[in-house]
Design an enzyme around this catalytic site. Structure first.
Site, PDB file in Angstrom:
ATOM      1  N   CYS A  54       0.830  -1.213   0.000  1.00  0.00           N
ATOM      2  CA  CYS A  54       0.000   0.000   0.000  1.00  0.00           C
ATOM      3  C   CYS A  54       0.861   1.258   0.000  1.00  0.00           C
ATOM      4  O   CYS A  54       0.358   2.355  -0.202  1.00  0.00           O
ATOM      5  CB  CYS A  54      -0.886   0.103   1.230  1.00  0.00           C
ATOM      6  SG  CYS A  54      -1.783  -1.356   1.664  1.00  0.00           S
ATOM      7  N   CYS A 131      -0.587  10.650   5.988  1.00  0.00           N
ATOM      8  CA  CYS A 131       0.334   9.760   6.714  1.00  0.00           C
ATOM      9  C   CYS A 131      -0.013   9.670   8.195  1.00  0.00           C
ATOM     10  O   CYS A 131       0.289   8.668   8.833  1.00  0.00           O
ATOM     11  CB  CYS A 131       1.776  10.244   6.566  1.00  0.00           C
ATOM     12  SG  CYS A 131       2.359  10.233   4.879  1.00  0.00           S
TER      13      CYS A 131
END
Lengths: 324, 410
Positions: A54, A131
């Site tokens: 991913c 993130c």
């Protein structure tokens, strides 16, 4: 696009010093073994989120005191870019000393704020906000494992934009209250869609269950349906001012058929309704005389007055009748 | 020490090239279109530069080489003008290209699709190249153009341009090649291949930025992209970039005059670097057969180390490299080349490109070997991929599905 956007900004220049420092030297990187946890009489929980395929993955280790539910020690391992490593590091620090119930309340926004150098400057550029979301997700996963419940049970609402943590219900409410019509307006009002942009429409950085384009379209459709339903109710109640145009024409025709037309026909004339234009103060009904009414002196005086006062009395005081 | 290992992005302008260009700024600044001696006095050096470029790619006298501002302009020119000449004004409606072209091809294709062009994007094999027979099978009666790169920017892999050229000739289809990564790096001989249009860019072979060229076989028809002052025989208007053209000529001469020897020199350093990384590091993989690669390029996948993180550590060591990782891009979109190779979705996130030049030294190679292995060691120590303690049962992560990214490239 403007002067500031002529050169693509450097991604790394937008990182805070804290992000840079923690990427270069993460403080809580490492592992906790079963033996270490057992030696302290604690329970070890290890949770993964994401995968190498991913683009980012994090593994979180919690050493939890089973008496108090306090996370006494925490470590992480991360496959990811600089911001992913720095976010994981600060997230791990935020967990320590908290109970599991307190830790699940940590959001990605807390993580990003903890990475700021000063409170008003974001720690990472918008597309990197993504993130910090993983750091938030792995906490839920670990807490779910410890408590033996599903990680999603900690989520009270459906989160559409994970970067800015904007829920489905918030989005629907903001669209309604402010009559929003575009994705840009939604981003201005809620910040949703302003970061990694995955939630705007399918085909972005990651697949989502809900997309802003669909939420906007669905909510607008519901708003239109509700407006029509309200108008239908208005028609049923005879509330002329809140009727749709079609209902207003029907209502005017009905009044004219009942109370006006017969007198015009008797004199060899007739009339038809051409258009209705509503403003805040007036509802202007444009009509055209037919047959003998056409050119009759009374058509602009007595007859016109009679038509207008009948419509005013039966439908609305705002009505003005204007022959063309 | 600082080391530039990103020569597929751009190169240092050779000081000899700068020296050749300098007189054309403040001394011989005339416009070559002017009648006076200020203008006409630059004709000779321009002719020399034109000769150097014709020689550099062995173009015939009957061919045109038209200078442009960059290869992006040359690529746009071919695609947009073939659309005008062969699709709008004839019965063709189709072109063939690959999934791994430069954005100046892919984005122009998307633009033309919006105008009604049908575009076939050919997939690449595990070596990262398109096979000639694949190209043949997708050409139809409606195909106006085949546009396939000579060498790939990410992998350095060299495409079978000679075979594809023969197929296009057989089928009577125009053939364009984006040769930005080939010209000046490997031999490019326009009289040995059948290519109708070829794009190139000076700054990829130690020339200046802001100048490129389009080769047009036999001076054939191609509607101009720029209209105006009738420069370049009316094919590309705009005052000639005299220093740029002089620099491009000089740069191509320097890059091609001893190309076999230069290639051998670069290849020996590249192979030493590649061999060292493969030997010193476990779980690394280099894309593509090195014998079919431009001699300066290595695309290496490092398991457990995300590309942007790796670039970060290399940058801290003052090494400039490149990654196709989505995390390192402004829009978080993964590199199409990495995805198109398709063998391993992890490559989309762990690929690091090192590209050398004839200026790369042995000391620099040694330094990069040391810094690269140190960065891998540090980042693998942090990496969850190399963690020893496994997740609590039920705490495993779901695998990621990158299919939707592939869909986007179709």
């Amino acid at each position: 696009m403007a002067k500031d956007n002529l050169l693509g900004g450097s991604l790394w220049d937008a990182y805070s010093n804290k992000v840079t420092t923690l990427m270069n030297n993460p403080q809580h990187q490492g592992e906790i073994t079963e033996e270490e946890a057992a030696a302290h009489g604690n329970k070890l929980i290890v949770a993964d989120f994401g995968a190498e395929s991913c683009g980012d993955a994090v593994r979180l280790y919690w050493e939890i005191n089973p008496e108090t539910d306090v996370i006494e020690n925490a470590k992480f391992k991360s496959f990811g870019c600089g911001t992913a490593i720095a976010s994981s590091d600060v997230m791990t620090e935020l967990c320590m000393g908290k109970t599991v119930d307190e830790a699940v309340k940590i959001t990605n926004i807390d993580v990003e704020k903890a990475l700021r150098d000063d409170p008003d400057t974001p720690a990472v550029p918008p597309q990197k906000m993504h993130c910090s979301v993983m750091a938030y997700d792995v906490i839920k996963k670990a807490a779910g494992l410890y408590k033996g419940v599903d990680a999603e049970s900690f989520e009270e609402d459906i989160i559409v934009c994970e970067c800015a943590r904007v829920s489905l219900s918030t989005l629907q409410e903001v669209i309604r209250l402010n009559d929003l019509k575009t994705i840009e307006e939604i981003t201005d009002y809620t910040k949703a869609g302003g970061f990694c942009k995955s939630c705007i429409k399918p085909g972005g950085h990651e697949e989502r269950e809900y997309y802003l384009v669909d939420i906007l379209a669905d909510t607008r459709r519901q708003m239109d349906e509700e407006k029509l339903a309200a108008a239908a109710d208005a028609g049923a109640l005879g509330d002329f001012e809140h009727m749709t145009l079609v209902q207003q024409i029907k209502a005017i025709d009905a009044v004219i058929d009942e109370s006006v037309r017969q007198f015009l026909v008797m004199d060899g004339g007739n009339m038809e309704v051409i258009d209705i234009k509503s403003s805040d103060d007036n509802i202007d009904v444009y009509i055209r005389y037919l047959g003998a009414c056409n050119g009759c002196a009374s058509s602009t005086t007595g007859t016109l007055y009679a038509i207008e006062s009948t419509l005013k009395e039966k439908l609305s005081q705002k009505i003005r009748v204007l022959p063309i | 020490m600082q080391v530039y290992m990103d020569n597929n992005a751009t190169t240092m302008t050779d000081p000899k090239v700068v020296e050749a260009m300098l007189p054309f700024y403040s001394e011989r600044y005339g416009n070559p279109n002017s009648l006076h001696k200020f203008g006409t006095s630059v004709h000779l050096p321009l002719s020399k530069a034109i000769d150097q470029v014709y020689t550099g790619i062995n173009a015939a006298e009957s061919d045109d080489i038209v200078f442009t501002s960059c290869a992006t302009e040359a690529n746009n020119w071919v695609l947009q003008s073939v659309w005008i000449d062969k699709v709008l004004n004839s019965d063709k409606n189709h072109m063939v290209t690959t999934e791994v072209e430069h954005p100046s091809i892919l984005a122009t294709c998307k633009f033309l699709e919006e105008q009604g062009m049908k575009v076939t994007y050919l997939p690449v094999n595990e070596q990262g190249i398109v096979e000639a027979h694949t190209v043949r099978s997708f050409i139809t009666d409606k195909t106006a153009l085949v546009s396939i790169m000579w060498a790939n920017n990410e992998t350095g892999m060299i495409f079978p341009i000679q075979e594809i050229g023969e197929i296009c000739k057989d089928k009577g289809v125009l053939f364009h090649t984006d040769a930005v990564q080939a010209v000046g790096k490997i031999p490019v001989d326009m009289q040995a291949v059948h290519v109708d249009f070829l794009s190139m860019s000076a700054h990829k072979f130690h020339g200046p930025k802001g100048v490129g060229a389009l080769y047009i076989k036999d001076s054939q028809q191609l509607t101009p992209l720029f209209h105006g002052g009738e420069q370049m025989g009316g094919r590309r208007s705009g005052t000639l970039n005299v220093p740029g053209i002089v620099g491009m000529g000089k740069a191509l001469e320097l890059a091609t005059q001893n190309i076999e020897a230069t290639m051998a020199l670069i290849r020996s350093k590249r192979d030493r670097l590649e061999d060292a990384l493969l030997e010193l590091l476990d779980d690394v993989m280099v894309v593509g057969d090195r014998n079919n690669r431009t001699p300066n390029t290595i695309l290496i996948s490092v398991r457990g180390v995300e590309g942007e993180g790796m670039l970060w550590d290399l940058n801290n060591a003052l090494i400039g490299a490149s990654t196709g990782s989505a995390c390192a891009s402004e829009d978080l979109e993964a590199n199409t080349v990495m995805l198109a190779i398709g063998a391993d979705s992890e490559l989309a996130h762990t690929g690091i490109r090192l590209s050398l030049s004839r200026f790369t030294t042995d000391e620099e190679v040694d330094y990069v070997i040391e810094a690269f292995t140190a960065a891998v060691k540090r980042l693998r120590a942090i990496s969850s991929s190399y963690a020893k303690v496994g997740p609590t049962p039920g705490g495993e992560a779901q695998a990621c599905d990158l299919l939707y990214l592939h869909d986007k490239c179709d």
